[in-house]
Design a protein around this motif. Structure first.
Motif, PDB file in Angstrom:
ATOM      1  N   PRO A  34      -8.062  13.182  -6.003  1.00  0.00           N
ATOM      2  CA  PRO A  34      -8.583  13.229  -7.153  1.00  0.00           C
ATOM      3  C   PRO A  34      -8.712  12.059  -8.292  1.00  0.00           C
ATOM      4  CG  PRO A  34      -6.340  14.180  -7.279  1.00  0.00           C
ATOM      5  CD  PRO A  34      -6.860  13.872  -5.720  1.00  0.00           C
ATOM      6  N   PHE A  35      -7.594  10.988  -7.759  1.00  0.00           N
ATOM      7  CA  PHE A  35      -7.606   9.841  -8.620  1.00  0.00           C
ATOM      8  C   PHE A  35      -8.891   8.939  -8.408  1.00  0.00           C
ATOM      9  CE2 PHE A  35      -3.207  10.584  -7.841  1.00  0.00           C
ATOM     10  CZ  PHE A  35      -2.800  10.965  -9.226  1.00  0.00           C
ATOM     11  N   VAL A  36      -9.281   9.063  -6.811  1.00  0.00           N
ATOM     12  CA  VAL A  36     -10.270   8.306  -6.448  1.00  0.00           C
ATOM     13  C   VAL A  36     -11.680   8.807  -6.870  1.00  0.00           C
ATOM     14  CG1 VAL A  36     -11.914   7.485  -4.510  1.00  0.00           C
ATOM     15  CG2 VAL A  36      -9.307   7.462  -4.356  1.00  0.00           C
ATOM     16  N   THR A 161     -11.413  -3.955  -4.949  1.00  0.00           N
ATOM     17  CA  THR A 161     -10.126  -3.739  -4.201  1.00  0.00           C
ATOM     18  C   THR A 161      -9.995  -2.070  -4.178  1.00  0.00           C
ATOM     19  OG1 THR A 161      -8.899  -4.208  -6.161  1.00  0.00           O
ATOM     20  CG2 THR A 161      -9.062  -5.999  -4.581  1.00  0.00           C
ATOM     21  N   LEU A 162     -10.330  -1.441  -5.290  1.00  0.00           N
ATOM     22  CA  LEU A 162     -10.220  -0.016  -5.482  1.00  0.00           C
ATOM     23  C   LEU A 162     -10.935   0.629  -4.152  1.00  0.00           C
ATOM     24  CD1 LEU A 162     -10.837   0.781  -9.192  1.00  0.00           C
ATOM     25  CD2 LEU A 162      -9.056   1.601  -7.969  1.00  0.00           C
ATOM     26  N   LEU A 163     -12.038  -0.204  -3.919  1.00  0.00           N
ATOM     27  CA  LEU A 163     -12.588   0.580  -2.544  1.00  0.00           C
ATOM     28  C   LEU A 163     -12.306   0.361  -1.163  1.00  0.00           C
ATOM     29  CD1 LEU A 163     -16.330   0.230  -4.164  1.00  0.00           C
ATOM     30  CD2 LEU A 163     -15.146   2.076  -3.859  1.00  0.00           C
ATOM     31  N   VAL A 164     -11.745  -0.954  -1.240  1.00  0.00           N
ATOM     32  CA  VAL A 164     -11.431  -1.530  -0.009  1.00  0.00           C
ATOM     33  C   VAL A 164      -9.818  -1.339   0.334  1.00  0.00           C
ATOM     34  CG1 VAL A 164     -11.515  -3.671   1.401  1.00  0.00           C
ATOM     35  CG2 VAL A 164     -13.233  -3.215  -0.014  1.00  0.00           C
ATOM     36  N   PHE A 165      -9.063  -1.373  -0.421  1.00  0.00           N
ATOM     37  CA  PHE A 165      -7.738  -1.760  -0.123  1.00  0.00           C
ATOM     38  C   PHE A 165      -7.019  -0.461   0.573  1.00  0.00           C
ATOM     39  CE2 PHE A 165      -3.281  -3.013  -0.625  1.00  0.00           C
ATOM     40  CZ  PHE A 165      -3.473  -4.310  -0.672  1.00  0.00           C
ATOM     41  N   TRP A 182       3.158  -3.301  -0.976  1.00  0.00           N
ATOM     42  CA  TRP A 182       2.219  -4.444  -0.627  1.00  0.00           C
ATOM     43  C   TRP A 182       1.069  -4.333  -1.705  1.00  0.00           C
ATOM     44  CZ3 TRP A 182      -2.412  -3.649   3.082  1.00  0.00           C
ATOM     45  CH2 TRP A 182      -3.075  -4.929   3.151  1.00  0.00           C
ATOM     46  N   ALA A 183       0.479  -3.010  -2.107  1.00  0.00           N
ATOM     47  CA  ALA A 183      -0.521  -3.121  -3.071  1.00  0.00           C
ATOM     48  C   ALA A 183      -0.172  -3.451  -4.451  1.00  0.00           C
ATOM     49  CB  ALA A 183      -0.994  -1.474  -3.281  1.00  0.00           C
ATOM     50  N   PRO A 192      -5.806  -0.243 -11.095  1.00  0.00           N
ATOM     51  CA  PRO A 192      -6.336  -0.184  -9.829  1.00  0.00           C
ATOM     52  C   PRO A 192      -4.983  -0.094  -8.584  1.00  0.00           C
ATOM     53  CG  PRO A 192      -7.505  -1.654 -10.981  1.00  0.00           C
ATOM     54  CD  PRO A 192      -6.370  -1.302 -11.996  1.00  0.00           C
ATOM     55  N   ALA A 193      -3.851  -0.826  -9.103  1.00  0.00           N
ATOM     56  CA  ALA A 193      -2.739  -0.590  -8.251  1.00  0.00           C
ATOM     57  C   ALA A 193      -2.152   0.631  -8.132  1.00  0.00           C
ATOM     58  CB  ALA A 193      -1.771  -1.899  -8.792  1.00  0.00           C
ATOM     59  N   ALA A 194      -2.095   1.372  -9.239  1.00  0.00           N
ATOM     60  CA  ALA A 194      -1.798   2.653  -9.090  1.00  0.00           C
ATOM     61  C   ALA A 194      -2.567   3.689  -8.405  1.00  0.00           C
ATOM     62  CB  ALA A 194      -1.344   3.152 -10.576  1.00  0.00           C
ATOM     63  N   ALA A 195      -3.889   3.442  -8.694  1.00  0.00           N
ATOM     64  CA  ALA A 195      -4.878   4.064  -7.936  1.00  0.00           C
ATOM     65  C   ALA A 195      -5.029   3.897  -6.527  1.00  0.00           C
ATOM     66  CB  ALA A 195      -6.243   3.722  -8.635  1.00  0.00           C
ATOM     67  N   VAL A 196      -4.973   2.818  -5.747  1.00  0.00           N
ATOM     68  CA  VAL A 196      -5.090   2.536  -4.457  1.00  0.00           C
ATOM     69  C   VAL A 196      -3.465   3.186  -3.779  1.00  0.00           C
ATOM     70  CG1 VAL A 196      -6.510   0.603  -4.612  1.00  0.00           C
ATOM     71  CG2 VAL A 196      -4.403   0.172  -4.511  1.00  0.00           C
ATOM     72  N   GLY A 197      -2.538   3.090  -4.469  1.00  0.00           N
ATOM     73  CA  GLY A 197      -1.363   3.629  -3.949  1.00  0.00           C
ATOM     74  C   GLY A 197      -1.314   5.386  -3.782  1.00  0.00           C
ATOM     75  N   PHE A 198      -1.782   6.043  -4.921  1.00  0.00           N
ATOM     76  CA  PHE A 198      -1.865   7.476  -4.844  1.00  0.00           C
ATOM     77  C   PHE A 198      -3.078   7.707  -4.244  1.00  0.00           C
ATOM     78  CE2 PHE A 198       0.603   6.916  -9.139  1.00  0.00           C
ATOM     79  CZ  PHE A 198       1.668   7.795  -8.776  1.00  0.00           C
ATOM     80  N   ALA A 199      -3.878   7.133  -3.680  1.00  0.00           N
ATOM     81  CA  ALA A 199      -5.201   7.427  -3.007  1.00  0.00           C
ATOM     82  C   ALA A 199      -4.475   7.650  -1.554  1.00  0.00           C
ATOM     83  CB  ALA A 199      -6.248   6.343  -2.852  1.00  0.00           C
TER      84      ALA A 199
END
Length: 328
Positions: A34-36, A161-165, A182-183, A192-199
């Motif tokens: 849902p975050f993405v 980075t939101l898309l790739v990481f 790492w993120a 974005p750091a939180a988003a890619v983690g929770f993704a």
């Protein structure tokens, strides 16, 4: 906030809330986080229409919602987790900040980037994105053109980075805590750091956020360091009050909630409720984050700063990856 101020932000906050609810429902019905979904929804809306001022005022409150969500996130962390990994994370975060600033300044100098812009880019990429850009800009009296240039570049990388990481992280097969650290060491901005983690997972999201908060804590030191570095004969150097003004104070709230939760003052039900509230705040805030990544706002970004920041990002991310895989 007065009654008129509250009324002024209600339409925008309501829009964020509605899109946040949609993102949560789609997240339950599809394999996507849902975050993405929230970020994609925000980007789509901002790219499709120009938000009027009476909506924009409330949308801009996503930063407050994000910070509140981060504060509540402290209820889900235990002292054991922080003691086991905390010292290593602090050392890694400090190393990334120092390495990133030195590297960004060096690459920018070789590429011929003007000193003020170079400093803003290095600060934004090394500490906390646009917030660091603005903090350092105030310390070195940067003009609006330099700020816009640097902020646009940082936002471009936030979007990419939101898309790739998350895809790269999953492909590497890192354990969730290691991926999260790492993120948190690699991405520029807190959202974005939180988003890619929770993704990837809640555990990865927690560690990405905590690690990013540790990096954010260096913002005051960096602002003072750059002020001294750029000081001229008639310039003023910021004192302790200025450092406190620039310090991300929600970090103290996060630490306070961690202490309260681990002191036994919150039972399991209360901690679960705060965790749920944090998830909702993140979802709603990420809609606003997506709106702030409007592609039309990034068109002014030039090629040279993108190349400089890309080189810095790849080197820092690569070194951070090696460090976390060895130390964690």
């Amino acid at each position: 906030m007065g009654r008129d101020s509250v009324r002024g932000v209600l339409p925008g906050v309501a829009l964020l809330a509605v899109l946040g609810i949609v993102a949560r429902e789609l997240g339950r019905a599809t394999p996507f986080s849902p975050f993405v979904v929230a970020i994609v929804a925000g980007v789509a809306v901002a790219a499709a229409v120009d938000l009027p001022g009476w909506i924009r005022a409330g949308v801009d409150q996503y930063k407050l919602l994000l910070e509140t969500g981060i504060v509540l996130l402290g209820a889900g962390l235990t002292v054991t987790q922080l003691v086991d990994t905390g010292p290593v994370v602090i050392v890694l975060a400090a190393g990334v900040v120092v390495f990133g600033v030195v590297l960004g300044e060096s690459i920018g100098r070789v590429a011929g980037v003007e000193p003020t812009t170079r400093s803003l880019l290095s600060a934004g990429a090394s500490v906390c994105g646009v917030s660091a850009v603005l903090a350092v800009a105030g310390s070195i009296s940067a003009d609006e053109a330099d700020i816009t240039y640097a902020a646009g570049t940082v936002l471009l990388f936030d979007a990419a980075t939101l898309l790739v990481f998350p895809t790269v992280g999953v492909a590497l097969g890192l354990p969730d805590p290691v991926y999260g650290v790492w993120a948190g060491l690699s991405l520029f901005s807190t959202g974005p750091a939180a988003a890619v983690g929770f993704a990837v997972s809640d555990v990865a999201g927690q560690w990405a956020t905590v690690t990013k908060l540790v990096r954010n804590a260096f913002i005051g030191v960096l602002a003072v360091g750059y002020a001294v570095h750029h000081a001229t004969a008639g310039g003023e150097r910021p004192g302790p009050k200025e450092v406190w003004y620039r310090f991300p104070k929600f970090l103290l709230g996060f630490l306070g909630v961690v202490v309260i939760a681990n002191a036994g003052l919150l039972d399991a039900g209360a901690r679960a409720s705060l965790s749920t509230a944090s998830d909702w705040l993140f979802t709603v805030a990420f809609v606003g984050l997506g709106m702030d990544l409007n592609p039309r706002r990034l068109r002014a970004t030039g090629v040279t700063p993108i190349a400089v920041v890309l080189a810095q990002f790849l080197l820092v991310t690569g070194v951070a990856y090696l460090a976390v895989t060895v130390l964690l």
